[in-house]
Design a protein around this motif. Sequence first.
Motif, PDB file in Angstrom:
ATOM      1  N   ILE A  17       0.858  -1.279  -0.083  1.00 39.95           N
ATOM      2  CA  ILE A  17       0.267   0.051   0.179  1.00 39.95           C
ATOM      3  C   ILE A  17       0.770   1.135   0.175  1.00 39.95           C
ATOM      4  CG2 ILE A  17      -2.120  -1.001   1.124  1.00 39.95           C
ATOM      5  CD1 ILE A  17      -1.391  -0.099   3.378  1.00 39.95           C
ATOM      6  N   GLN A  18       2.153   1.198   0.589  1.00 38.57           N
ATOM      7  CA  GLN A  18       3.241   2.186   0.473  1.00 38.57           C
ATOM      8  C   GLN A  18       3.071   2.682  -1.068  1.00 38.57           C
ATOM      9  OE1 GLN A  18       3.495   5.011   2.814  1.00 38.57           O
ATOM     10  NE2 GLN A  18       2.403   3.534   4.660  1.00 38.57           N
ATOM     11  N   GLU A  19       4.025   1.381  -1.477  1.00 40.07           N
ATOM     12  CA  GLU A  19       4.382   1.500  -2.675  1.00 40.07           C
ATOM     13  C   GLU A  19       2.895   2.045  -3.668  1.00 40.07           C
ATOM     14  OE1 GLU A  19       6.158  -2.373  -3.753  1.00 40.07           O
ATOM     15  OE2 GLU A  19       7.715  -2.192  -2.850  1.00 40.07           O
ATOM     16  N   ILE A  20       1.635   1.412  -3.166  1.00 35.97           N
ATOM     17  CA  ILE A  20       0.401   2.922  -4.093  1.00 35.97           C
ATOM     18  C   ILE A  20       0.465   3.781  -3.707  1.00 35.97           C
ATOM     19  CG2 ILE A  20      -2.010   2.357  -4.865  1.00 35.97           C
ATOM     20  CD1 ILE A  20      -0.603   0.242  -6.240  1.00 35.97           C
ATOM     21  N   ALA A  21       1.160   3.804  -2.683  1.00 33.99           N
ATOM     22  CA  ALA A  21       0.599   5.359  -2.516  1.00 33.99           C
ATOM     23  C   ALA A  21       1.839   6.499  -3.085  1.00 33.99           C
ATOM     24  CB  ALA A  21       0.975   5.560  -0.669  1.00 33.99           C
ATOM     25  N   GLU A  22       3.372   5.766  -3.335  1.00 35.89           N
ATOM     26  CA  GLU A  22       3.785   6.292  -3.464  1.00 35.89           C
ATOM     27  C   GLU A  22       4.010   6.860  -5.176  1.00 35.89           C
ATOM     28  OE1 GLU A  22       7.772   4.466  -1.948  1.00 35.89           O
ATOM     29  OE2 GLU A  22       7.210   5.125  -0.547  1.00 35.89           O
ATOM     30  N   THR A  23       3.140   5.248  -6.109  1.00 34.25           N
ATOM     31  CA  THR A  23       3.746   5.649  -7.259  1.00 34.25           C
ATOM     32  C   THR A  23       2.610   6.311  -7.902  1.00 34.25           C
ATOM     33  OG1 THR A  23       4.485   3.290  -7.113  1.00 34.25           O
ATOM     34  CG2 THR A  23       3.290   4.113  -9.057  1.00 34.25           C
ATOM     35  N   VAL A  24       0.794   6.400  -7.504  1.00 32.22           N
ATOM     36  CA  VAL A  24       0.045   7.326  -7.982  1.00 32.22           C
ATOM     37  C   VAL A  24      -0.463   8.689  -6.615  1.00 32.22           C
ATOM     38  CG1 VAL A  24      -0.527   4.916  -9.185  1.00 32.22           C
ATOM     39  CG2 VAL A  24      -1.820   5.630  -6.720  1.00 32.22           C
ATOM     40  N   GLY A  25       0.328   9.046  -5.438  1.00 30.89           N
ATOM     41  CA  GLY A  25      -0.798   9.822  -4.800  1.00 30.89           C
ATOM     42  C   GLY A  25      -0.196  11.253  -5.094  1.00 30.89           C
ATOM     43  N   GLN A  26       0.363  11.646  -6.092  1.00 24.26           N
ATOM     44  CA  GLN A  26       0.615  12.954  -6.098  1.00 24.26           C
ATOM     45  C   GLN A  26      -0.250  12.911  -7.730  1.00 24.26           C
ATOM     46  OE1 GLN A  26       3.264  10.207  -7.407  1.00 24.26           O
ATOM     47  NE2 GLN A  26       3.279   9.702  -9.554  1.00 24.26           N
ATOM     48  N   LEU A  27      -1.080  12.238  -7.768  1.00 24.93           N
ATOM     49  CA  LEU A  27      -2.362  12.671  -8.626  1.00 24.93           C
ATOM     50  C   LEU A  27      -3.530  12.976  -7.684  1.00 24.93           C
ATOM     51  CD1 LEU A  27      -2.395   9.326 -10.863  1.00 24.93           C
ATOM     52  CD2 LEU A  27      -1.344  11.619 -11.778  1.00 24.93           C
ATOM     53  N   PHE A  28      -3.393  12.528  -6.730  1.00 30.80           N
ATOM     54  CA  PHE A  28      -4.488  13.184  -5.507  1.00 30.80           C
ATOM     55  C   PHE A  28      -4.125  14.411  -4.421  1.00 30.80           C
ATOM     56  CE2 PHE A  28      -4.430   8.770  -7.295  1.00 30.80           C
ATOM     57  CZ  PHE A  28      -6.380   8.435  -7.320  1.00 30.80           C
ATOM     58  N   ASP A  29      -5.315  14.575  -3.761  1.00 28.97           N
ATOM     59  CA  ASP A  29      -4.932  15.787  -3.326  1.00 28.97           C
ATOM     60  C   ASP A  29      -4.585  15.320  -1.970  1.00 28.97           C
ATOM     61  OD1 ASP A  29      -6.066  17.589  -4.920  1.00 28.97           O
ATOM     62  OD2 ASP A  29      -7.961  17.354  -4.835  1.00 28.97           O
ATOM     63  N   LYS A  30      -5.098  14.242  -1.718  1.00 31.83           N
ATOM     64  CA  LYS A  30      -5.183  14.024  -0.424  1.00 31.83           C
ATOM     65  C   LYS A  30      -4.919  12.119  -0.414  1.00 31.83           C
ATOM     66  CE  LYS A  30      -8.090  14.961   2.552  1.00 31.83           C
ATOM     67  NZ  LYS A  30      -8.857  15.460   3.812  1.00 31.83           N
ATOM     68  N   VAL A  31      -3.978  11.242   0.145  1.00 35.87           N
ATOM     69  CA  VAL A  31      -4.305   9.755  -0.201  1.00 35.87           C
ATOM     70  C   VAL A  31      -4.240   9.521   1.867  1.00 35.87           C
ATOM     71  CG1 VAL A  31      -2.678   7.971  -0.123  1.00 35.87           C
ATOM     72  CG2 VAL A  31      -2.971  10.026  -1.776  1.00 35.87           C
ATOM     73  N   LEU A  32      -5.200   8.111   2.341  1.00 35.95           N
ATOM     74  CA  LEU A  32      -5.261   7.298   2.939  1.00 35.95           C
ATOM     75  C   LEU A  32      -4.669   6.626   3.210  1.00 35.95           C
ATOM     76  CD1 LEU A  32      -6.442   7.673   5.827  1.00 35.95           C
ATOM     77  CD2 LEU A  32      -8.508   6.801   4.897  1.00 35.95           C
ATOM     78  N   VAL A  33      -3.683   5.897   3.489  1.00 36.28           N
ATOM     79  CA  VAL A  33      -2.894   4.430   3.333  1.00 36.28           C
ATOM     80  C   VAL A  33      -3.960   4.368   4.574  1.00 36.28           C
ATOM     81  CG1 VAL A  33      -1.105   2.891   3.538  1.00 36.28           C
ATOM     82  CG2 VAL A  33      -1.395   5.188   1.895  1.00 36.28           C
ATOM     83  N   TRP A  34      -4.937   2.958   4.495  1.00 35.49           N
ATOM     84  CA  TRP A  34      -5.489   2.259   5.595  1.00 35.49           C
ATOM     85  C   TRP A  34      -4.404   0.889   6.097  1.00 35.49           C
ATOM     86  CZ3 TRP A  34      -8.125   4.449   9.109  1.00 35.49           C
ATOM     87  CH2 TRP A  34      -8.424   3.557  10.460  1.00 35.49           C
ATOM     88  N   GLU A  35      -3.986   0.858   7.589  1.00 38.32           N
ATOM     89  CA  GLU A  35      -3.154   0.008   8.239  1.00 38.32           C
ATOM     90  C   GLU A  35      -4.112  -0.690   9.093  1.00 38.32           C
ATOM     91  OE1 GLU A  35       0.702   0.596   9.893  1.00 38.32           O
ATOM     92  OE2 GLU A  35       1.542   1.019   7.509  1.00 38.32           O
ATOM     93  N   TYR A  36      -4.516  -1.897   8.928  1.00 39.27           N
ATOM     94  CA  TYR A  36      -5.273  -2.950   9.523  1.00 39.27           C
ATOM     95  C   TYR A  36      -4.774  -3.161  10.991  1.00 39.27           C
ATOM     96  CZ  TYR A  36      -7.177  -4.179   5.140  1.00 39.27           C
ATOM     97  OH  TYR A  36      -7.480  -3.528   4.434  1.00 39.27           O
TER      98      TYR A  36
END
Length: 134
Positions: A17-36
């Motif tokens: 999920i961190q890699e997804i956030a780093e890869t596409v996060g800049q396309l969004f205003d805010k990113v929530l990476v949820w950890e169970y």
Amino acid sequence: MNLIILGGNAPHNQQWIQEIAETVGQLFDKVLVWEYEHWHGGQPFIDFTHEQQQLQPLAKSYEPYVVIAKSVGVLLTSKGLGGKTQPAAHGYIFLGTPLKLVQREHWPLGEQLRRLKGVDIIFVQNSNDPAGSA
């Protein structure tokens, strides 16, 4: 537009999920990476009710959003981030829906997905997924 990312059940999904956030996060205003919570508490499996109770109010503060969810994250999302009656997300990308778990636990996935009628959903499923192939 904002992004909410939910991984699969296993703790190694934290890196994914961190890699997804780093890869596409800049396309969004805010990113929530949820950890169970069970990733940190040592339990072997997600507590869907607990995670939904924790995530729902936070997801509301991210509206408008789209969701990228993997495996049990798909099930948590289908259970409802926006509440029981209507979806809050503007779109979903579901990766590796755990079809074996859906069958074994009699998960009402079809019923839950019908609530998302009118919202764009992309399903990606491997042909040899250990949790349930396409």
